[in-house]
Design a protein around this motif. Sequence first.
Motif, PDB file in Angstrom:
ATOM      1  N   ASN A  94     -30.625 -32.583  24.792  1.00  0.00           N
ATOM      2  CA  ASN A  94     -29.695 -33.637  25.224  1.00  0.00           C
ATOM      3  C   ASN A  94     -28.671 -34.011  24.172  1.00  0.00           C
ATOM      4  O   ASN A  94     -28.337 -35.179  23.996  1.00  0.00           O
ATOM      5  N   HIS A  98     -19.681 -32.657  24.364  1.00  0.00           N
ATOM      6  CA  HIS A  98     -18.250 -32.798  24.087  1.00  0.00           C
ATOM      7  C   HIS A  98     -17.971 -33.289  22.670  1.00  0.00           C
ATOM      8  O   HIS A  98     -16.825 -33.491  22.299  1.00  0.00           O
ATOM      9  N   TYR A 140     -19.671 -27.021  17.923  1.00  0.00           N
ATOM     10  CA  TYR A 140     -20.101 -27.781  19.101  1.00  0.00           C
ATOM     11  C   TYR A 140     -21.488 -27.299  19.534  1.00  0.00           C
ATOM     12  O   TYR A 140     -21.849 -26.147  19.275  1.00  0.00           O
ATOM     13  N   ILE A 142     -22.799 -26.087  22.108  1.00  0.00           N
ATOM     14  CA  ILE A 142     -22.880 -24.838  22.876  1.00  0.00           C
ATOM     15  C   ILE A 142     -22.892 -23.609  21.965  1.00  0.00           C
ATOM     16  O   ILE A 142     -23.374 -22.543  22.339  1.00  0.00           O
ATOM     17  N   GLN A 143     -22.368 -23.753  20.735  1.00  0.00           N
ATOM     18  CA  GLN A 143     -22.284 -22.613  19.820  1.00  0.00           C
ATOM     19  C   GLN A 143     -23.573 -22.378  19.041  1.00  0.00           C
ATOM     20  O   GLN A 143     -23.666 -21.425  18.275  1.00  0.00           O
TER      21      GLN A 143
ATOM     22  N   ARG B 195     -28.897 -36.294  33.949  1.00  0.00           N
ATOM     23  CA  ARG B 195     -29.589 -37.545  33.658  1.00  0.00           C
ATOM     24  C   ARG B 195     -29.956 -37.658  32.177  1.00  0.00           C
ATOM     25  O   ARG B 195     -29.975 -38.738  31.604  1.00  0.00           O
ATOM     26  N   GLY B 196     -30.235 -36.514  31.575  1.00  0.00           N
ATOM     27  CA  GLY B 196     -30.615 -36.489  30.160  1.00  0.00           C
ATOM     28  C   GLY B 196     -29.559 -37.089  29.243  1.00  0.00           C
ATOM     29  O   GLY B 196     -29.872 -37.632  28.192  1.00  0.00           O
ATOM     30  N   GLN B 197     -28.285 -36.998  29.663  1.00  0.00           N
ATOM     31  CA  GLN B 197     -27.225 -37.560  28.838  1.00  0.00           C
ATOM     32  C   GLN B 197     -27.288 -39.089  28.825  1.00  0.00           C
ATOM     33  O   GLN B 197     -26.988 -39.720  27.821  1.00  0.00           O
ATOM     34  N   LYS B 214     -17.972 -43.393  26.376  1.00  0.00           N
ATOM     35  CA  LYS B 214     -17.902 -42.371  25.324  1.00  0.00           C
ATOM     36  C   LYS B 214     -18.691 -41.116  25.649  1.00  0.00           C
ATOM     37  O   LYS B 214     -18.383 -40.036  25.138  1.00  0.00           O
ATOM     38  N   ILE B 215     -19.720 -41.236  26.454  1.00  0.00           N
ATOM     39  CA  ILE B 215     -20.586 -40.070  26.701  1.00  0.00           C
ATOM     40  C   ILE B 215     -20.447 -39.558  28.139  1.00  0.00           C
ATOM     41  O   ILE B 215     -20.254 -38.374  28.362  1.00  0.00           O
ATOM     42  N   PRO B 218     -16.312 -38.697  29.579  1.00  0.00           N
ATOM     43  CA  PRO B 218     -15.725 -37.452  29.074  1.00  0.00           C
ATOM     44  C   PRO B 218     -16.354 -36.204  29.687  1.00  0.00           C
ATOM     45  O   PRO B 218     -15.671 -35.203  29.901  1.00  0.00           O
ATOM     46  N   GLN B 219     -17.650 -36.263  29.981  1.00  0.00           N
ATOM     47  CA  GLN B 219     -18.300 -35.098  30.585  1.00  0.00           C
ATOM     48  C   GLN B 219     -18.079 -35.034  32.089  1.00  0.00           C
ATOM     49  O   GLN B 219     -18.219 -33.978  32.701  1.00  0.00           O
ATOM     50  N   TYR B 296     -14.041 -28.244  24.792  1.00  0.00           N
ATOM     51  CA  TYR B 296     -15.361 -28.104  24.167  1.00  0.00           C
ATOM     52  C   TYR B 296     -16.259 -27.115  24.900  1.00  0.00           C
ATOM     53  O   TYR B 296     -17.234 -26.627  24.353  1.00  0.00           O
ATOM     54  N   GLN B 297     -15.908 -26.814  26.177  1.00  0.00           N
ATOM     55  CA  GLN B 297     -16.728 -25.867  26.925  1.00  0.00           C
ATOM     56  C   GLN B 297     -16.359 -24.428  26.616  1.00  0.00           C
ATOM     57  O   GLN B 297     -17.049 -23.508  27.007  1.00  0.00           O
ATOM     58  N   VAL B 299     -15.326 -23.207  23.422  1.00  0.00           N
ATOM     59  CA  VAL B 299     -15.257 -22.856  22.000  1.00  0.00           C
ATOM     60  C   VAL B 299     -15.960 -21.524  21.749  1.00  0.00           C
ATOM     61  O   VAL B 299     -16.881 -21.161  22.460  1.00  0.00           O
TER      62      VAL B 299
END
Lengths: 248, 299
Positions: A94, A98, A140, A142-143, B195-197, B214-215, B218-219, B296-297, B299
């Motif tokens: 978790n 981002h 990040y 994912i890396q 849900r984990g976020q 903030k969390i 953005p996602q 960010y997805q 990179v």
Amino acid sequence: MINPIVSANELVKTYSKGLIALNNISMVVNKKEVLVVMGPSGSGKSTLIRTFNGLESFDSGELEVVGITIGTDPEDRKVREIRKRVGMVFQQFNLFPHLSILENITLAPIQVQRKNRIEAEDHAMELLSQMGIEKQAKKYPIQLSGGEQQRVAIARSLAVNPELLLFDEPTSALDPERVNEVLDAMRKLAQDGMTMVVVTHEVSFAKEVADRVVFMDSGKIIETSSPNVFFNNAKEERSRKFLNQIIK
Amino acid sequence: MKGLRSLYIQVGIGLVLFILFAVLINNLSINLIRTNLNFSFKWLYRPASFALAEHPLPYSPSDSYAWALFIGWLNSLKVIFISLIISTLIGFITGIARTGRNPLLKIIAASYITLIRQTPLLLQLMFWYFVGFLSIKGTLIFPNERILVLSNQGIKIFGDINLTAEYSSLVIGLTVFTGAYIAEVVRGGINSVPRGQWEAFRSVGLNENSGVLKIIIPQALPAILPGLTSQYLNLAKNSTLAIAVGYADIYAISDTIINQTGRAIEGFILLLLSFLFLNLIISLMMDFFNEIITKYQKV
């Protein structure tokens, strides 16, 4: 006599379908203790540690964590106070996808503890090097590999200097060859005197690091023993049966 | 064999489209010859000779049709741009309230969304104009004359910004309508975040508001954006309902011009092109925004 960090008294939690997740749980977690919680899936072990930081509520009983008492209908303020002082590491890491690794770790110190950025980042880098992944700070989530992500998650939970760390099956989602790097990091924490409650199936970790093992089944605590007793000569028939299944 | 078959199908589709367009163009030229009008845009330079109640740039009836159309386009932009911003705010606030933990806010948000989505926009615009503004007797002052004054003439803000009743009811109608749809898009986006976020931001001690901002948001944005884009495009197109409350947007002005000149084909081509242009700009901007938030997805 030092006060325990967690003390639970007759906790009961029932899900709406009549499933009993926690059935009269009474237990304590002492300072600097490593407590391992084991049990078959659905035994309520995750639910139990998730009540410790207010992610799950309970129907009756009493719970005191880091000196704060929370009831069945807890105030947000009290729960947040507990969460500021108790860290949690999840099975699925978790991490915040981002945010960079460094931002993941500095988020709570900056937002919650109102530390300044430089101080928070210094501390974060220190934690990352303690975890052996300081080179990944700018990347990040994912890396990173699963093992690295979980070590970041541990660093994130350490960033607020918690008095207690909760681990909810921290290695269950990892590739087998990545399990040890996470367990090693946890061993180090235990040696440094961190109070930890760990839900896990890792027998070697429990044998080596745990001060006590709690065995749960169907929402009940069946047995609480030292790892020596639990793994070699468990008191309860149900514990021995479980151990036979996981150790071949 | 398979390649050959797909080639035949493609050639067939091409042929059908070609014939369709040929018929339409043939039809068009026959009609143009019959009505004795040549296809031309020269009429655009003739004086419009009608007055406009609202014009952000100087305008008089002796100005050309082209200028009148441009004024109409600006009037439309004025409505679309402001409505876009306000409806986004309403949509996000309502969408977040709908997924939040406060039961009262949840019920208010849900009722608003239901009420607005089950009634036609045209009716809502009429309501804001005739019931909301034209029925006001005298002036309503909130809390004094320097801040906000409502009357059947429109809205007066800070003592010197005057908005006409037509403009105000159009903007209010469009934002309230689009806001409800955006709220649903936002709710869907928020629900798409694992849900984990939520548990993760709670467990590090963040409060609900900063956690959502903030969390979660953005996602949620990558899931929100495509729906948001189509709501923006709808908003731009719905703004042509201005004609119902008598606001001089580009559609209303085109309508007048077409009536005066009989240049229906040229008029509609200009109208369609101006909306195509506007919506392409909106789409491009949203694509650009999408690139930024999904960085960010990738990179």
